[in-house]
Design a protein around this motif. Structure first.
Motif, short mmCIF file in Angstrom:
data_model
loop_
_atom_site.label_atom_id
_atom_site.label_comp_id
_atom_site.label_asym_id
_atom_site.label_seq_id
_atom_site.Cartn_x
_atom_site.Cartn_y
_atom_site.Cartn_z
N THR A 169 65.76 -38.82 28.86
CA THR A 169 65.50 -39.23 27.46
C THR A 169 64.44 -40.32 27.33
OG1 THR A 169 67.84 -38.74 27.12
CG2 THR A 169 66.67 -39.76 25.28
N GLU A 172 61.26 -40.05 25.00
CA GLU A 172 60.94 -40.99 23.92
C GLU A 172 59.48 -41.44 24.02
OE1 GLU A 172 63.91 -43.92 22.95
OE2 GLU A 172 62.44 -45.32 22.13
N GLU A 201 69.00 -34.88 30.41
CA GLU A 201 67.56 -35.03 30.15
C GLU A 201 67.08 -36.44 30.49
OE1 GLU A 201 69.68 -34.32 27.43
OE2 GLU A 201 69.61 -32.17 27.89
#
Ligand SMILES: Nc1ncnc2c1ncn2[C@@H]1O[C@H](COP(=O)(O)OP(=O)(O)OP(=O)(O)O)[C@@H](O)[C@H]1O
Ligand SMILES: [Mg+2]
Length: 320
Positions: free
Chosen positions: A97, A101, A95
């Motif tokens: 990430t 986030e 992913e």
């Protein structure tokens, strides 16, 4: 301890620092901060570190001061428009990430949570996420302490209600209510967004000029993709269980009536219900959205979110 402060240099977290001279603030070894243009090279160095490949001294400079800020993910400092930002990189996982986030943080903002400003920075077909440092104001340093320090110093368990009670002691009298509600919002959001890595170093307080404290903007919010069913800090009467029922159970510790708490829960459920559109609008790829949906839309979290506070209100009536 002093050595730790000394070698962390001027970039370390918070305002404490050690000077090599008595008559001026001359911290140990400061070099200019990397800039946005060096992002690609920074990601390369991180890949090398993860792969255990040798890293040249000059390259190490790009990852400063990764270590002194703490946390598990690879990170560095960077200067954007004269301001200090923290930049967090992906670790080669499937992913994206860092982009997730960024999307989570901006969704939190839509839930009425004060969040640290973030920027998604394209790098090598993926992203890094830049988070504006809340412990710097231009070049000034702001005192910051984590919830870990506050609760441990008092011998208190690491928990949201416990931290909420400390806000009563530390915040300005006319600000306590707002600060406690902020913490409650974060807890509810973290439950609903599967951010189960919400440990006591992922919350901090900042010292204000008048000596009072406020919560720092929220940071490090991202779905943990864990199906853990437990937060990292205590939530309510069912310990750390990731349920809204548990979240409202100690509402008094947050200075809130049951009615106020359930209203906030409804608020956050309504916004979190739109997570998919928000993430897609932030550029998160369909494949990543599909992975996230397995965690966020399952019966446990999706079910709680869709029910909102309705079930909590009727269970309160039953228990009366
Ligand atoms: N915007 C910010 N301003 C100042 N300090 C920050 C900021 N964001 C994070 N920090 C500090 O850096 C530490 C690490 O950052 P962060 O928690 O985002 O990284 P992480 O590697 O994802 O952490 P974890 O180990 O919790 O997964 C935090 O615990 C906090 O002390
Ligand atoms: Mg963290």
């Amino acid at each position: 301890m002093l050595e730790l402060l000394l070698f962390a240099g001027a970039d370390r977290y918070g305002a404490l620092g050690v000077s090599l001279r008595a008559d001026a603030y001359a911290p140990w070894g400061s070099s200019p901060m990397p800039r946005l243009g060096e992002l690609d090279r920074m990601q390369d160095v991180i890949r090398k570190v993860i792969a255990n490949e040798p890293v040249a001294e000059l390259e190490k400079r790009l990852l400063r001061p990764g270590v002194s800020l703490g946390g598990a993910r690879p990170k560095s400092l960077i200067e954007i428009d004269g301001q200090a930002w923290l930049v967090k990189f992906g670790e080669g996982e499937d992913e994206d990430t860092p982009l997730i986030e960024h999307a989570t943080m901006t969704l939190a903002a839509r839930c009425g949570i004060d969040v640290a400003q973030t920027r998604a920075l394209p790098v090598q077909g993926r992203h890094a996420v830049a988070v504006r440092r809340f412990d710097r104001e231009a070049t000034a340093r702001v005192h910051a302490v984590s919830a870990h320090v506050i609760l441990r110093a008092l011998g208190e368990p690491f928990g949201y209600p416990q931290l909420a009670q400390q806000l009563r002691r530390l915040c300005r009298a006319d600000d306590i209510e707002r600060q406690q509600e902020q913490l409650f919002r974060r807890m509810v959001f973290n439950i609903l967004m599967d951010n189960t890595d919400d440990h006591e170093k992922n919350h901090a307080l900042l010292r204000q000029a008048d000596g009072s404290w406020t919560l720092s903007p929220a940071y490090d919010m991202v779905p943990s993709l864990s199906r853990l069913g437990m937060q990292a800090m205590l939530v309510g009467k069912d310990g750390a269980d990731s349920t809204l029922h548990n979240a409202v159970s100690h509402c008094k510790a947050f200075g809130m009536t049951r009615r106020q708490a359930t209203d906030v829960v409804d608020d956050i459920c309504e916004v979190a219900e739109q997570w998919k559109a928000h993430f897609q609008g932030s550029g998160v790829r369909d494949a990543d959205v599909a992975v996230l949906a397995q965690y966020l839309d399952n019966d446990r979290l999706g079910g709680q979110r869709r029910q909102g506070a309705g079930a909590l209100r009727s269970s309160a009536r039953r228990s009366r």
